[in-house]
Scaffold this active site. Sequence first.
Site, PDB file in Angstrom:
ATOM      1  N   HIS A 248       3.480  -8.526  -0.401  1.00  0.00           N
ATOM      2  CA  HIS A 248       2.016  -9.089   0.264  1.00  0.00           C
ATOM      3  C   HIS A 248       1.294  -7.991   0.671  1.00  0.00           C
ATOM      4  O   HIS A 248       1.646  -7.364   1.350  1.00  0.00           O
ATOM      5  CB  HIS A 248       2.596 -10.051   1.370  1.00  0.00           C
ATOM      6  CG  HIS A 248       3.113 -11.338   0.924  1.00  0.00           C
ATOM      7  ND1 HIS A 248       3.320 -12.547   1.663  1.00  0.00           N
ATOM      8  CD2 HIS A 248       3.469 -11.784  -0.237  1.00  0.00           C
ATOM      9  CE1 HIS A 248       3.938 -13.488   1.019  1.00  0.00           C
ATOM     10  NE2 HIS A 248       3.909 -12.986  -0.372  1.00  0.00           N
TER      11      HIS A 248
ATOM     12  N   TYR B  28      -0.398 -18.058   9.592  1.00  0.00           N
ATOM     13  CA  TYR B  28      -0.184 -18.356  10.835  1.00  0.00           C
ATOM     14  C   TYR B  28      -1.052 -19.149  11.497  1.00  0.00           C
ATOM     15  O   TYR B  28      -2.556 -18.988  11.365  1.00  0.00           O
ATOM     16  CB  TYR B  28       0.036 -17.126  11.721  1.00  0.00           C
ATOM     17  CG  TYR B  28       1.092 -16.074  11.330  1.00  0.00           C
ATOM     18  CD1 TYR B  28       1.241 -15.170  10.115  1.00  0.00           C
ATOM     19  CD2 TYR B  28       2.154 -16.373  12.238  1.00  0.00           C
ATOM     20  CE1 TYR B  28       2.039 -14.484  10.057  1.00  0.00           C
ATOM     21  CE2 TYR B  28       3.446 -15.191  11.715  1.00  0.00           C
ATOM     22  CZ  TYR B  28       3.349 -14.456  10.750  1.00  0.00           C
ATOM     23  OH  TYR B  28       4.372 -13.601  10.432  1.00  0.00           O
TER      24      TYR B  28
ATOM     25  N   PRO C 150      10.398 -15.032  16.710  1.00  0.00           N
ATOM     26  CA  PRO C 150      10.153 -14.665  15.436  1.00  0.00           C
ATOM     27  C   PRO C 150       8.738 -14.536  14.911  1.00  0.00           C
ATOM     28  O   PRO C 150       8.446 -13.849  13.743  1.00  0.00           O
ATOM     29  CB  PRO C 150      10.999 -15.907  14.605  1.00  0.00           C
ATOM     30  CG  PRO C 150      10.624 -16.946  15.700  1.00  0.00           C
ATOM     31  CD  PRO C 150      11.026 -16.420  16.979  1.00  0.00           C
TER      32      PRO C 150
ATOM     33  N   LYS D  66      10.031  -9.498  13.488  1.00  0.00           N
ATOM     34  CA  LYS D  66      10.748  -8.203  13.797  1.00  0.00           C
ATOM     35  C   LYS D  66      12.254  -8.049  13.886  1.00  0.00           C
ATOM     36  O   LYS D  66      12.660  -6.768  14.175  1.00  0.00           O
ATOM     37  CB  LYS D  66      10.140  -7.404  15.017  1.00  0.00           C
ATOM     38  CG  LYS D  66       8.612  -7.064  14.900  1.00  0.00           C
ATOM     39  CD  LYS D  66       8.308  -6.031  14.053  1.00  0.00           C
ATOM     40  CE  LYS D  66       6.577  -5.857  13.606  1.00  0.00           C
ATOM     41  NZ  LYS D  66       6.577  -5.634  12.179  1.00  0.00           N
TER      42      LYS D  66
ATOM     43  N   TYR E  12       2.194  -5.089  12.269  1.00  0.00           N
ATOM     44  CA  TYR E  12       2.751  -6.038  11.474  1.00  0.00           C
ATOM     45  C   TYR E  12       3.492  -5.240  10.459  1.00  0.00           C
ATOM     46  O   TYR E  12       4.658  -5.887  10.037  1.00  0.00           O
ATOM     47  CB  TYR E  12       1.749  -7.009  10.970  1.00  0.00           C
ATOM     48  CG  TYR E  12       2.389  -8.239  10.288  1.00  0.00           C
ATOM     49  CD1 TYR E  12       2.683  -9.272  11.065  1.00  0.00           C
ATOM     50  CD2 TYR E  12       2.384  -8.242   8.796  1.00  0.00           C
ATOM     51  CE1 TYR E  12       3.100 -10.283  10.379  1.00  0.00           C
ATOM     52  CE2 TYR E  12       2.993  -9.496   8.240  1.00  0.00           C
ATOM     53  CZ  TYR E  12       3.281 -10.735   9.032  1.00  0.00           C
ATOM     54  OH  TYR E  12       3.720 -11.590   8.698  1.00  0.00           O
TER      55      TYR E  12
HETATM   56  C1  PHB Z   1      10.218 -16.370   7.202  1.00  0.00           C
HETATM   57  O1  PHB Z   1       9.751 -16.054   6.099  1.00  0.00           O
HETATM   58  O2  PHB Z   1      11.149 -16.950   7.484  1.00  0.00           O
HETATM   59  C2  PHB Z   1       9.381 -15.708   8.416  1.00  0.00           C
HETATM   60  C3  PHB Z   1       8.165 -14.831   8.122  1.00  0.00           C
HETATM   61  C4  PHB Z   1       7.360 -14.284   9.041  1.00  0.00           C
HETATM   62  C5  PHB Z   1       7.735 -14.650  10.385  1.00  0.00           C
HETATM   63  C6  PHB Z   1       8.813 -15.337  10.762  1.00  0.00           C
HETATM   64  C7  PHB Z   1       9.500 -16.123   9.861  1.00  0.00           C
HETATM   65  O3  PHB Z   1       6.921 -14.245  11.410  1.00  0.00           O
END
Ligand code: PHB
Length: 390
Positions: free
Chosen positions: A72, A200, A292, A296, A384
């Site tokens: 990505h 997000y 989460p 990280k 990130y």
């Molecule tokens: C996930 O793919 O489970 C995932 C991705 C990004 C995050 C948290 C979980 O910030």
Amino acid sequence: MHTQVGIVGAGPAGLLLARLLGLAGVSCVVLEKRTPDYLRARIRAGLLEQGTVDTLVDAGVGDRLMRERLIHDGVELAFDGRRHRIDLKALSGKVVTIYGQAEVQADLMDAHAAMGTEIVYEAEDVSLHGLTGDKPRLRYHKGGQTHEITCDFIAGCDGFHGVSRQAIPQDVIRIYERVYPFGWLGMLSDTPPVNHELIYTNHERGFALCTMRSLTRSRYYLQVPADEDVGDWSDDRFWTELKRRIPADAAAVLKTGPSLEMSVAPLRSFVAEPLRYGRLFLAGDSAHIVPPTGAKGLNLAVADVRFLTEALTRFYTSGRSDLLDGYSDRCLARVWKAQRFSWWMTNLTHRFPEALPFERRAQSAELAYLVSSQAAQTTLAENYVGLALG
Ligand code: PHB
Ligand code: APR
């Protein structure tokens, strides 16, 4: 029985450490309280920083990862019904990798099976002894018998609920903690992801995250109260709530289907300092937990393991303990930067039930600032994709 490094826990941290040490010719034994099937079935996050990918490749467990991963270049942030793309690659020069942690776990287990690492599954009542002496011991029960292993060093890779951190006297360990007033309800389904990158979303009904495991498997999360009962959530209820939170143009193309798994995870920020007590070294979730939101957790565990491997191999090849002595500080410098980022990203994207109207307005202003400022986006992107290993 004697081994050079006794490892408690066969999650990603313990198994990666065992793998890197094994390749370096350092002997180790891993004690794990669960079964292999349990470990393989555990569903966790799925976003790897480039440094994590590089470490897995160096460890010789990157073949399937390199074949199956998704790359990505960007990530989306949504609020007030609108989507904003953060171009990670343009802003930071780096990309992120989507590859499920369950797959990392499976790749590590397969590599160990092939190299014949001694991993004791279903080890009960693991306990640590003699940590301040020069021959620390691990004791455990299995098959009705008590076993003891003497070690040069012990690595506590047994996660947040493990016994290693508990073996450190309370007056020498300092805990920094923040528990958030909500959790994440996660659902996995064999449906194509709603978008080719992550979204997000900050919404008045609560945060939502659209992520994925592959082009045919999606993972979605909803902010829920910390004590939410997953039994109250049918598939239908989940999809309906997700559609209400994500922007309308995404909701319009969302493909729904039966869930493969649903679970609630609490959100917590936690650091135990220092990461060393005598001959015990903590790595991964046993020493620190991040919410989460910044993805990280696994990445931090991998960085700890990389530093610990360097320190232990230096000791065994040259007799020098300088890297062992510096291990805790070196990890903590990175851990605290990731803590800060994960906490910031959580504050930015979630709805806090106790937030003052002032704080809500400030959150809105921060989102508006972020999408209007390249400097702010560069800061997000740089964190990130993962800070340099240090
Ligand atoms: C996930 O793919 O489970 C995932 C991705 C990004 C995050 C948290 C979980 O910030
Ligand atoms: N004795 C032996 N093993 C134990 C004990 C114990 N008393 N307590 C826990 N364990 C095992 C657990 O069963 C688990 O397999 O230690 C392992 C710890 O694994 P994780 O919790 O996955 O922790 P870690 O390897 O540090 O993982 C780091 O994985 O899921 C993420 O949030 C986590 O992203 C972080 C990363």
